[in-house]
Structure formats: C-alpha cells, structure tokens
Write an enzyme that holds these catalytic residues in place. Structure first.
Site, short mmCIF file in Angstrom:
data_model
loop_
_atom_site.label_atom_id
_atom_site.label_comp_id
_atom_site.label_asym_id
_atom_site.label_seq_id
_atom_site.Cartn_x
_atom_site.Cartn_y
_atom_site.Cartn_z
N HIS A 127 0.83 -1.20 0.00
CA HIS A 127 0.00 0.00 0.00
C HIS A 127 0.87 1.25 0.00
O HIS A 127 2.04 1.22 0.36
CB HIS A 127 -0.93 0.02 1.22
CG HIS A 127 -0.21 0.12 2.53
ND1 HIS A 127 0.48 -0.94 3.09
CD2 HIS A 127 -0.07 1.14 3.41
CE1 HIS A 127 1.01 -0.58 4.23
NE2 HIS A 127 0.71 0.69 4.46
N ASP A 167 0.48 4.96 1.91
CA ASP A 167 -0.25 5.39 3.09
C ASP A 167 -1.44 6.29 2.77
O ASP A 167 -1.30 7.31 2.08
CB ASP A 167 0.68 6.12 4.07
CG ASP A 167 1.60 5.18 4.83
OD1 ASP A 167 1.26 3.99 4.97
OD2 ASP A 167 2.67 5.64 5.28
N HIS A 204 4.72 0.19 0.12
CA HIS A 204 5.49 -0.59 1.07
C HIS A 204 4.63 -1.68 1.70
O HIS A 204 3.40 -1.66 1.61
CB HIS A 204 6.10 0.30 2.17
CG HIS A 204 5.09 1.03 2.99
ND1 HIS A 204 4.47 2.19 2.55
CD2 HIS A 204 4.58 0.80 4.23
CE1 HIS A 204 3.64 2.64 3.46
NE2 HIS A 204 3.67 1.79 4.50
N ARG A 238 4.82 6.19 13.82
CA ARG A 238 4.85 6.89 12.54
C ARG A 238 4.23 8.28 12.63
O ARG A 238 3.23 8.49 13.30
CB ARG A 238 4.06 6.07 11.50
CG ARG A 238 4.19 6.58 10.06
CD ARG A 238 3.23 5.86 9.16
NE ARG A 238 1.85 6.36 9.28
CZ ARG A 238 0.78 5.74 8.77
NH1 ARG A 238 0.92 4.58 8.17
NH2 ARG A 238 -0.41 6.28 8.91
#
Length: 309
Positions: free
Chosen positions: A94, A96, A249, A264
C-alpha cells in the site's frame, strides 16, 4: 552537508550516516537531506533513538503533520501513530492513506520494539514501475482512474490478538472514505509519473469488476516486482523516511507472535494531478473532505522543504 549517503538497492533506497536527527539541522543540511529523499525515495538511518518530541520536531521540517483520519493517534502526542503488531499488521502492499484525496507526501517511521528475527519492511518504486511499462501500457495507464477506500478486503494475521484486531478494524472504518485518483499521477516536485495503486483500491473506474481486477493485477505486479524493491532489516532506534507519493510498502509478517512496535508520523500532502491536468476527487464523506489536521498544526507555519530536483 556532513552526512554520507550509500545506496542500498538499484531502484530506490539509501542509508544516511553521520547525522543525528535529535539535533537541530541547519537549512543547508536539511535541504540536502530532502534532495536525497526525492532522489532515492526511501532513506534509512540507524541508531537515532528518537523520543516522541524529537520525532515530531523533525517531522515538522517537512511540513504540517497530519493524524490518521480514523485511527486515534497516541494520546500524549499530536500526530504519532503507534503501530503494534498485537493489534494489526500492515502485511499487504500500500501507499499510506490513499483513500483521502490529499494523502500524505512523506511518512517517517521509527523502530521501538523490534522482533529478534523477521519483521522487515519492503518498499517499491512506483516511478520506475511506470517507466518500465511498454508504451501501449503507459498510454492505457495514463487514461485510467481508480476508486480508493478504507473499506477494503483485509485478512488479519493469525498472530494478532483477535479482540485488539477487531477494535482496531472498527476504528479504521469508523468513517468511510472514498476518493478517485488517476492511475498515473505526476509528482509535484520531480515531475516523474508514478503509478498510484495499492490495497486501498476498490475499483478501476469505467470497467467491470472482473476487468478491474485484471487491470489492477497487471499494473500492481509491475510495482512490486522483486527487482523494483528495497528491503530493510530493522534495529531498535532506526528511522526510515519515505516519499509516500513515489512508493508503496509492506511489512513482512514473518516473525510469529513476537512483539513489533513502530511509531509513525505523516506529513500533509497535495491533491494528485493526472497526466492531463485533472485533480483527484474526494467522494466520501463529502466532496470537500480533506486530511484532518490538529488545531496546533493549523497554527504552525509550514516549513519549506528545500528546492526541488
């Protein structure tokens, strides 16, 4: 510039050494770091050991932080998302938050608890994937649009706590987002054309579900081809920065029931533009929906990220 850059793989990814992100970076050093990010798309930094305050301070150098649209950020911080393997595992490819029209331009992830084996993250280059397409497939991709949503086919890992996973899932879809993005968008700084796909894609527009699935597979496999990726073995204290507009990623789910916690931040992005100049369109919750920002972020003046390539 005092740091050094060593490429990690042929298509993307470089390790940055001799720099401390916990210290304030002067404008010249930050600009050089940002140029490296645009060039290599993913930057890896060992032994940073940032705390939340340092993490957020560094993240703000790239622009305003944005919290996740539906999952609550850590209570003690404004926009840090705690990703705990007991609750969920991002074990599919995906980019983000592409279900939001102005999805993040940069993501910054730090390793807090790393399993003794496994748990690597792999990134793929969506620009080189497009460049490698035969010209007829480039022309086809240039014309296609896809609907992205946070309500997608999701198979939880058997190593995730079922109750915690259910709570996380309910939070993730507590508000339904849908956005139409071009299959190919023009990077606003490098000018590269990038394929925009990943697991948030529900449907390629204008074709049947069967044809949509075939088209998705055709282009998605070009992105995730092994020779178009870079893989990182995490150590505690690592920081990874990636250009979310030019990559996908996946977190490899190969570490059993061991703990894995990463944290994150994401940085506000722009609305993508297709090769013919049209902008992505928000559908749900409303056509005017944009990424949320914390009130304290709204009051901050966005930092300049340096000159473009």
């Amino acid at each position: 510039m005092t740091f050094t850059i060593t490429p990690v793989a042929g298509r993307l990814g470089a390790e940055v050494r001799h720099i401390s992100l916990s210290d304030p970076l002067d404008d010249a050093t930050f600009s050089a770091l940002y140029q490296a990010l645009l060039q290599y798309k993913v930057l890896f930094l060992r032994n940073q050991h940032l705390n939340d305050e340092q993490h957020e301070a560094f993240s703000r150098r790239f622009g305003p932080q944005v919290p996740h649209p539906t999952v609550d950020s850590d209570r003690q911080t404004s926009a840090i998302l705690n990703l705990d393997s007991r609750e969920s595992r991002a074990s599919s490819w995906h980019t983000d938050v592409t279900f939001v029209v102005d999805y993040p331009k940069v993501s910054i992830l730090r390793g807090e608890v790393i399993p003794p084996f496994g748990g690597d993250t792999v990134w793929a280059n969506t620009a080189s994937a497009y460049q490698d397409l035969p010209q007829p497939l480039q022309h086809l991709a240039d014309t296609l649009w896809a609907r992205h949503t946070n309500v997608y086919d999701y198979v939880p890992s058997k190593n995730v706590d079922a109750t915690l996973n259910q709570r996380r899932r309910e939070s993730f879809v507590s508000a339904v987002y849908e956005t139409e993005h071009p299959l190919v968008h023009v990077h606003p700084e490098t000018g590269e054309r990038n394929l925009l796909l990943g697991h948030f894609v529900r449907q390629i527009q204008g074709v049947s579900p069967q044809d949509s699935a075939l088209l998705f597979q055709l282009f998605q496999q070009r992105i995730t081809s092994l020779n178009n990726t870079v893989r990182w073995r995490w150590q505690q204290g690592d920081v990874v920065i990636w250009d979310n507009r030019a990559t996908q990623h996946i977190a490899v789910d190969d570490y059993g029931d061991a703990a894995r916690i990463v944290r994150r931040t994401t940085v506000a992005g722009d609305i993508p533009v297709s090769v013919d100049g049209r902008h992505s369109r928000a559908i749900l919750p409303t056509p005017t929906t944009r990424s949320p920002q914390n009130e304290q972020e709204k009051q901050r003046r966005p930092a300049t990220a340096g000159a473009t390539l």
